[in-house]
Design a protein around this motif. Structure first.
Motif, PDB file in Angstrom:
ATOM      1  N   VAL A 143       0.845  -1.201   0.000  1.00 29.48           N
ATOM      2  CA  VAL A 143       0.000   0.000   0.000  1.00 29.48           C
ATOM      3  C   VAL A 143       0.873   1.241   0.000  1.00 29.48           C
ATOM      4  CG1 VAL A 143      -1.643   1.345   1.379  1.00 29.48           C
ATOM      5  CG2 VAL A 143      -2.017  -1.103   1.055  1.00 29.48           C
ATOM      6  N   LEU A 144       1.885   1.267   0.854  1.00 28.39           N
ATOM      7  CA  LEU A 144       2.763   2.438   0.932  1.00 28.39           C
ATOM      8  C   LEU A 144       3.528   2.660  -0.374  1.00 28.39           C
ATOM      9  CD1 LEU A 144       4.185   1.995   4.546  1.00 28.39           C
ATOM     10  CD2 LEU A 144       2.388   3.567   3.790  1.00 28.39           C
ATOM     11  N   ARG A 145       3.939   1.582  -1.039  1.00 31.55           N
ATOM     12  CA  ARG A 145       4.696   1.700  -2.290  1.00 31.55           C
ATOM     13  C   ARG A 145       3.808   2.179  -3.446  1.00 31.55           C
ATOM     14  NH1 ARG A 145       7.272  -2.689  -2.161  1.00 31.55           N
ATOM     15  NH2 ARG A 145       5.547  -4.004  -2.775  1.00 31.55           N
ATOM     16  N   ASN A 146       2.582   1.694  -3.508  1.00 32.23           N
ATOM     17  CA  ASN A 146       1.701   2.032  -4.624  1.00 32.23           C
ATOM     18  C   ASN A 146       0.941   3.340  -4.430  1.00 32.23           C
ATOM     19  OD1 ASN A 146       1.489  -0.281  -6.748  1.00 32.23           O
ATOM     20  ND2 ASN A 146       1.701  -1.297  -4.774  1.00 32.23           N
ATOM     21  N   PHE A 147       0.844   3.819  -3.201  1.00 28.42           N
ATOM     22  CA  PHE A 147       0.088   5.039  -2.913  1.00 28.42           C
ATOM     23  C   PHE A 147       0.953   5.965  -2.062  1.00 28.42           C
ATOM     24  CE2 PHE A 147      -2.877   1.585  -3.574  1.00 28.42           C
ATOM     25  CZ  PHE A 147      -3.755   2.132  -4.502  1.00 28.42           C
ATOM     26  N   PRO A 148       1.777   6.803  -2.696  1.00 29.44           N
ATOM     27  CA  PRO A 148       2.717   7.655  -1.963  1.00 29.44           C
ATOM     28  C   PRO A 148       2.043   8.627  -0.989  1.00 29.44           C
ATOM     29  CG  PRO A 148       3.141   7.748  -4.332  1.00 29.44           C
ATOM     30  CD  PRO A 148       1.915   6.939  -4.136  1.00 29.44           C
ATOM     31  N   ARG A 149       0.785   8.936  -1.208  1.00 30.01           N
ATOM     32  CA  ARG A 149       0.095   9.866  -0.314  1.00 30.01           C
ATOM     33  C   ARG A 149      -0.260   9.237   1.034  1.00 30.01           C
ATOM     34  NH1 ARG A 149      -3.533   8.078  -4.090  1.00 30.01           N
ATOM     35  NH2 ARG A 149      -5.463   7.184  -3.296  1.00 30.01           N
ATOM     36  N   VAL A 150      -0.145   7.906   1.136  1.00 33.49           N
ATOM     37  CA  VAL A 150      -0.458   7.201   2.378  1.00 33.49           C
ATOM     38  C   VAL A 150       0.783   7.203   3.269  1.00 33.49           C
ATOM     39  CG1 VAL A 150      -1.078   4.972   3.400  1.00 33.49           C
ATOM     40  CG2 VAL A 150      -2.195   5.739   1.305  1.00 33.49           C
ATOM     41  N   GLY A 151       0.588   7.624   4.514  1.00 40.11           N
ATOM     42  CA  GLY A 151       1.698   7.651   5.459  1.00 40.11           C
ATOM     43  C   GLY A 151       1.650   6.532   6.479  1.00 40.11           C
ATOM     44  N   GLU A 152       0.458   6.018   6.746  1.00 36.46           N
ATOM     45  CA  GLU A 152       0.307   4.990   7.766  1.00 36.46           C
ATOM     46  C   GLU A 152      -0.851   4.077   7.391  1.00 36.46           C
ATOM     47  OE1 GLU A 152      -0.387   4.712  12.594  1.00 36.46           O
ATOM     48  OE2 GLU A 152      -0.054   6.655  11.657  1.00 36.46           O
ATOM     49  N   VAL A 153      -0.730   2.802   7.777  1.00 34.43           N
ATOM     50  CA  VAL A 153      -1.795   1.824   7.528  1.00 34.43           C
ATOM     51  C   VAL A 153      -2.112   1.153   8.855  1.00 34.43           C
ATOM     52  CG1 VAL A 153      -2.490  -0.227   6.243  1.00 34.43           C
ATOM     53  CG2 VAL A 153      -0.925   1.410   5.192  1.00 34.43           C
ATOM     54  N   ARG A 154      -3.391   1.135   9.199  1.00 36.38           N
ATOM     55  CA  ARG A 154      -3.835   0.472  10.430  1.00 36.38           C
ATOM     56  C   ARG A 154      -4.827  -0.617  10.061  1.00 36.38           C
ATOM     57  NH1 ARG A 154      -4.633   5.526  14.596  1.00 36.38           N
ATOM     58  NH2 ARG A 154      -2.522   6.323  14.327  1.00 36.38           N
ATOM     59  N   PHE A 155      -4.621  -1.783  10.656  1.00 36.47           N
ATOM     60  CA  PHE A 155      -5.454  -2.933  10.352  1.00 36.47           C
ATOM     61  C   PHE A 155      -6.402  -3.239  11.496  1.00 36.47           C
ATOM     62  CE2 PHE A 155      -1.523  -3.831   7.864  1.00 36.47           C
ATOM     63  CZ  PHE A 155      -2.098  -3.708   6.609  1.00 36.47           C
ATOM     64  N   PHE A 156      -7.586  -3.712  11.113  1.00 36.95           N
ATOM     65  CA  PHE A 156      -8.606  -4.146  12.060  1.00 36.95           C
ATOM     66  C   PHE A 156      -9.143  -5.483  11.588  1.00 36.95           C
ATOM     67  CE2 PHE A 156      -8.304   0.376  12.246  1.00 36.95           C
ATOM     68  CZ  PHE A 156      -8.489   0.699  13.579  1.00 36.95           C
ATOM     69  N   ILE A 157      -9.549  -6.300  12.546  1.00 39.11           N
ATOM     70  CA  ILE A 157     -10.182  -7.574  12.214  1.00 39.11           C
ATOM     71  C   ILE A 157     -11.495  -7.637  12.962  1.00 39.11           C
ATOM     72  CG2 ILE A 157      -9.994 -10.082  12.306  1.00 39.11           C
ATOM     73  CD1 ILE A 157      -6.966  -9.673  11.904  1.00 39.11           C
ATOM     74  N   ASP A 158     -12.560  -7.692  12.194  1.00 42.63           N
ATOM     75  CA  ASP A 158     -13.925  -7.636  12.739  1.00 42.63           C
ATOM     76  C   ASP A 158     -14.100  -6.454  13.676  1.00 42.63           C
ATOM     77  OD1 ASP A 158     -15.148  -9.644  11.338  1.00 42.63           O
ATOM     78  OD2 ASP A 158     -14.711 -11.200  12.815  1.00 42.63           O
ATOM     79  N   GLY A 159     -13.536  -5.311  13.306  1.00 43.79           N
ATOM     80  CA  GLY A 159     -13.713  -4.080  14.059  1.00 43.79           C
ATOM     81  C   GLY A 159     -12.744  -3.879  15.210  1.00 43.79           C
TER      82      GLY A 159
END
Length: 168
Positions: A143-159
């Protein structure tokens, strides 16, 4: 008949004019089709995205390029990318990042941060192999490599927040 001794005009004079007309028409039609296809490609809304998977035997990286249709919103572009990663590789010797049946429940993009919520299947390692945290790390890096505007990614599982603090 030996063509090398005959002049080019003599050769064409032996072809019936109807066949010559049909051949020219087909050449023109194929040229027009090629031009229309080229124009369609140039104005299409496709974006090249790279997805990372791992080889089943060696564990080496496999980078797969895909053309993904662009969306009207950046959020939908991100969701399409994540869904492509959930589908897995088209190569038979590549490990999937997530087990079959894993779904992206929701994705939000706010102030440079992606919030991606997955179904409970994402907590299980794929039956073919791989580790859950490593697979989420691979998705995050994609995600970070393909979308330079993204600075952080947070994951959730079932909320529920998953792997908080693991990617900093």
């Amino acid at each position: 008949m030996i063509l090398s001794k005959a002049s080019p005009t003599a050769f064409f004079s032996k072809i019936p004019s109807l066949r010559l007309f049909a051949a020219l028409f087909m050449a023109l039609a194929l040229s027009a089709l090629a031009i229309v296809t080229l124009i369609d490609f140039l104005v299409s809304d496709l974006a090249r995205r790279s997805l990372v998977f791992y080889d089943i035997d060696s564990g080496e990286l496999i980078i797969e390029e895909r053309m993904v249709r662009r969306a009207e919103s950046g959020e939908l572009d991100l969701a399409r990318y994540v869904e492509e990663a959930l589908l897995g590789s088209v190569l038979p010797n590549a490990l999937p990042l997530f087990p079959k049946g894993t779904r992206l429940r929701s994705l939000l993009y706010r102030n440079g941060t992606v919030y991606a919520d997955f179904s409970a299947e994402a907590l299980l390692p794929p039956p073919e192999g791989g580790e859950v945290l490593g697979n989420f790390r691979t998705l995050r890096e994609g995600v970070l490599r393909n979308f330079p505007r993204v600075g952080e990614v947070r994951f959730f599982i079932d909320g529920t927040a998953a792997f908080a603090g693991q990617f900093r």
